[in-house]
Design a protein around this motif. Sequence first.
Motif, short mmCIF file in Angstrom:
data_model
loop_
_atom_site.label_atom_id
_atom_site.label_comp_id
_atom_site.label_asym_id
_atom_site.label_seq_id
_atom_site.Cartn_x
_atom_site.Cartn_y
_atom_site.Cartn_z
N GLY A 1 0.82 -1.20 0.00
CA GLY A 1 0.00 0.00 0.00
C GLY A 1 0.85 1.24 0.00
O GLY A 1 2.07 1.20 -0.15
N SER A 2 0.19 2.35 0.17
CA SER A 2 0.93 3.62 0.18
C SER A 2 1.81 3.69 1.42
O SER A 2 1.41 3.32 2.50
N GLY A 3 2.96 4.15 1.27
CA GLY A 3 3.89 4.25 2.39
C GLY A 3 4.64 2.96 2.63
O GLY A 3 5.28 2.82 3.67
N GLY A 4 4.58 2.06 1.70
CA GLY A 4 5.36 0.83 1.85
C GLY A 4 4.73 -0.20 2.76
O GLY A 4 5.31 -1.21 3.08
N VAL A 5 3.53 0.06 3.18
CA VAL A 5 2.86 -0.91 4.07
C VAL A 5 2.25 -2.01 3.23
O VAL A 5 1.53 -1.76 2.27
N SER A 6 2.62 -3.22 3.55
CA SER A 6 2.02 -4.32 2.79
C SER A 6 0.85 -4.89 3.59
O SER A 6 0.94 -5.11 4.79
N SER A 7 -0.20 -5.11 2.90
CA SER A 7 -1.40 -5.66 3.57
C SER A 7 -1.92 -6.83 2.76
O SER A 7 -1.69 -6.95 1.58
N ALA A 8 -2.64 -7.66 3.44
CA ALA A 8 -3.17 -8.85 2.78
C ALA A 8 -4.34 -8.47 1.91
O ALA A 8 -5.11 -7.56 2.23
N VAL A 9 -4.48 -9.21 0.83
CA VAL A 9 -5.60 -8.97 -0.06
C VAL A 9 -6.78 -9.85 0.38
O VAL A 9 -6.60 -11.03 0.67
N GLY A 10 -7.93 -9.27 0.40
CA GLY A 10 -9.10 -10.09 0.75
C GLY A 10 -10.01 -9.36 1.71
O GLY A 10 -9.68 -8.29 2.22
N GLN A 11 -11.13 -9.96 1.94
CA GLN A 11 -12.09 -9.36 2.85
C GLN A 11 -12.58 -10.40 3.82
O GLN A 11 -12.63 -11.59 3.51
N PHE A 12 -12.97 -9.92 4.93
CA PHE A 12 -13.54 -10.84 5.92
C PHE A 12 -15.00 -11.09 5.59
O PHE A 12 -15.75 -10.17 5.30
N VAL A 13 -15.37 -12.34 5.63
CA VAL A 13 -16.76 -12.69 5.37
C VAL A 13 -17.32 -13.34 6.63
O VAL A 13 -16.68 -14.20 7.22
N SER A 14 -18.47 -12.92 7.00
CA SER A 14 -19.03 -13.50 8.23
C SER A 14 -19.56 -14.90 7.95
O SER A 14 -19.91 -15.23 6.82
N ALA A 15 -19.62 -15.69 8.98
CA ALA A 15 -20.05 -17.09 8.81
C ALA A 15 -21.56 -17.23 8.78
O ALA A 15 -22.08 -18.31 8.59
N ASP A 16 -22.26 -16.11 8.98
CA ASP A 16 -23.72 -16.26 9.13
C ASP A 16 -24.46 -16.19 7.81
O ASP A 16 -25.32 -15.37 7.61
N GLY A 17 -24.17 -17.08 6.93
CA GLY A 17 -24.98 -17.12 5.72
C GLY A 17 -24.52 -16.15 4.65
O GLY A 17 -23.59 -15.36 4.86
N PRO A 18 -25.14 -16.22 3.50
CA PRO A 18 -24.68 -15.43 2.35
C PRO A 18 -24.93 -13.94 2.56
O PRO A 18 -26.06 -13.50 2.66
#
Lengths: 723, 188
Positions: free
Chosen positions: A46-63
């Motif tokens: 990311g900006s400033g040299g910070v590396s972050s994981a790609v992806g999003q958190f999905v809740s377990a409670d159904g679609p």
Amino acid sequence: MSSRVCRTCGGSDIDVDQARGSAVCTSCGSVLEDNIIVSEVQFVEGSGGVSSAVGQFVSADGPVKAPLLGSGFHTSVGKESRAQTLQGGKRQIQQLGSQLQLNQHCLDTAFNFFKMVVSKHLTRGRKTEHVIAACLYLVCRTEGTPHMLLDLSDLLQVNVYILGKTFLLLARELCINAPAIDPCLYIPRFAHMLEFGLKTHEVSMTALRLVQRMKRDWMHTGRRPSGLCGAALLVAARMHKFRRTVKDVIGVVKVCQTTLRKRLTEFEDTPTSQLTIDEFMRVDLEQECDPPSFIAAQHKAKMQQLEQELARKLDDVEGEISCYKDEIETELEKSRPKLRGIYAAYAKEIDPEDAEVLSTTSDPEEPEVEEDELQAAAQHLTQDFLCQVIQEEEGRGKKTDDREQEAGPDMEGVETQRQAAPLAAILGKLPSAASLGLQQTFEESETGEKPDDEQLEGGELDLDGIDDQEIDKDQYSPGSVINTVQGQSKIQSKYILNEREVQMKTELWMKQNADYLKEQKEKEERIKKEKEQGTYKEKPKKSRKKKEQMEASTAGEAIERMLEKKKISSKINYDVLRDLNSRGTGSGGGSSPSRASSDPPDINATTRKRVNRRRRKKASNANRDLAANASMMGKRVRLLISSTSKKKTSNQTENCVTMTTDTTTEEAAAEGTPDPEPYTNPTPAAPPTVLEEEEEEEDEVEEECVSALQLVGDYGCEEEEVF
Amino acid sequence: MDSSNDDALDIIITNVVATFRTRCHLNLRTIALEGINVIYKPELGKVLMKLRKPKITASIWSSGKIICTGATSEDEAKLGARRLARCLQKLGFKVRFSAFKVVNVLAVCSMPFAVHLIDFTKNNRPIASYEPELHPAAMYRIKHLKATVQVFSTGSVTVTGPNVQNVATAVEQIYPLLFECRKPLCKS
């Protein structure tokens, strides 16, 4: 990586290269897989040299659609109904559970129960509060925590028995066998609340022993465990020289004073109570007692028996005394001068007279007795009686007048008793026989056969065994034997009043129910006025809205017309709708389904009623547009009802109610917004009629909106609006 | 064992509830004003009428449906219902007696021994339920008979069912179960 067999050579030695993403057979070199999908975490700078994981958190409670807001804070954005219910339930469980100080494991178990309950549709028709309390209590019971149902009801301010009912039902439906409550579980908790300081443990142990002793003595079956604990703790406290009054204990244990005292007295009755403190701690008596209620019942039975015996003994004694009396008197008479001449004749005349009197009393009753057995019995009795009396008369006849006068009252007392007894026996039997006889004559005089089932179903009243005279209007009908025999001619055994009585009763009734009558009158006047003014909003209970016949060639056109008429939304792309129908795919249905799905959250039980009422007011010009709006929302509710019914394939009636309960009340925050029309109709619609209407309208709607179903059924979460 | 115990056990029927229809509308006000022993409840929309001879209380609705309670046998219930219909007939309504059905029978029976409720519930897990916090009796529901049996720790048993035959069968069925969990009485 599953080791597969190479297709070309059959070798199983396959090399998978993660970097290139390919699988190659090492023996023959053929590429088996290319571009393997890899599930590894990727990092982005990311900006400033910070590396972050790609992806999003999905809740377990159904679609759930990926939240637009990154933080994840959202309450009810676009989830389907089931997920909302579960989420709301979870929150309530957490809240309630923390108040009870349950650990997280218990809360999770409770949530699992709740999920099971929801999947079995047991939440319908019940308040979520109650269901959640029941789930929590179920957990408490299975885990063995010292929580009482009373605690839960205290927290929720709900009647214990209502919670208990829900709890029992859930336990039965979920096939969960909650182990029985052991009063020993509650002791540490109550002991702690009674503040024994350092000696709490010792007092608890003593109390435990006491409770176990009580169990053996059968004091605990059928009783609230908290009562037993209270009694045990009180005694234990006193044993360890703590001063705890009955009031303190009741405050902690939540039973009333009487109960506690009763338990203490019951314990007092057991042999254990006779032991000293040291003995009690050391020795455990082998003998067990009967339960206290059993003892009480036995006591009663014993008392009754005693009384009977006493009565019998009294009779015997009396008999003996009278025997002695007789003997004494015969002796005396022997020593007396006997009556001669006219007196002898006089004495003897009494015999036949008495005998005649007796026979006359028995005769008129005999012919009335039609049954042979009773006749024989009556004759037998009278014969016996006559013999008895004749014997007594002979004895009496030998006395002089003086003796008669003196001994007469005494003897007569005894005699009349004996006279009275058999007479009463005869008379007592005969009235019932008479009524039986009457019934028999009735039966014979009316239909001889037993009435057929057909006749009864036809509805004719079978008059067997019904004494009309009893019911009749004129009170003093001489023919009613029952009255005279029972000697209750004053008591009215009739059921219909005279004219005068009717008048009086009318007056009384009018006076009594003046308020109610006033209300009714006012209501009528009000209705009249409104009718005159033309603002009367009538609520015909059974009127059916006439569905206008829509002529459309295809289903798509029909939907179009309906939508246009109802002006559901300007955002609907009608072309796409038409295509939908023809293609049967659910793409791009646009905001129509989303609007539809937004409605159930907005509308809960009370507003549904309003909606229904508004639908009926369609006719009134003033509220035409608003009514149209409301009705379309109602339609959409129905749409969803029909869709959910298809989905869940359950009873439509249930759905009418479940529609509202499924959607949790949290989502009802928006209930105010879609209802612009004010409440004008004061009287609430009776739910059954609402349901009936719902049902019928649903039936009609379903045929029209099959394709709309498809629209809604597959998905329902494309949400653009927030509320 | 069962048949001999049936002889020894007295099943006392304490209440029989029956319904029937008069197939005509009834004016409750007329009944209330001209009938004796009636209580009018306009809020609930019914009239309570009490008969003396078979001691019966009947709830009468204006639609013509009537519920009779308080009888001690099925025949008595029928007699009382017919008497009631006759009474209404005399009041002037075109009453017809149809669809008489005994809906509920309540009977009481006493076992000669006490019963250990916790064992009883454990042995008959899903069918029997016992909640001392809520009710002192253990409840045993026999589904195929549609009967409910409430067992108290003293050995008294109350049975409710749709007719007398079912009630008797229920008692027969439950006797061996109770016998297992009986408490031997000590001779004190």
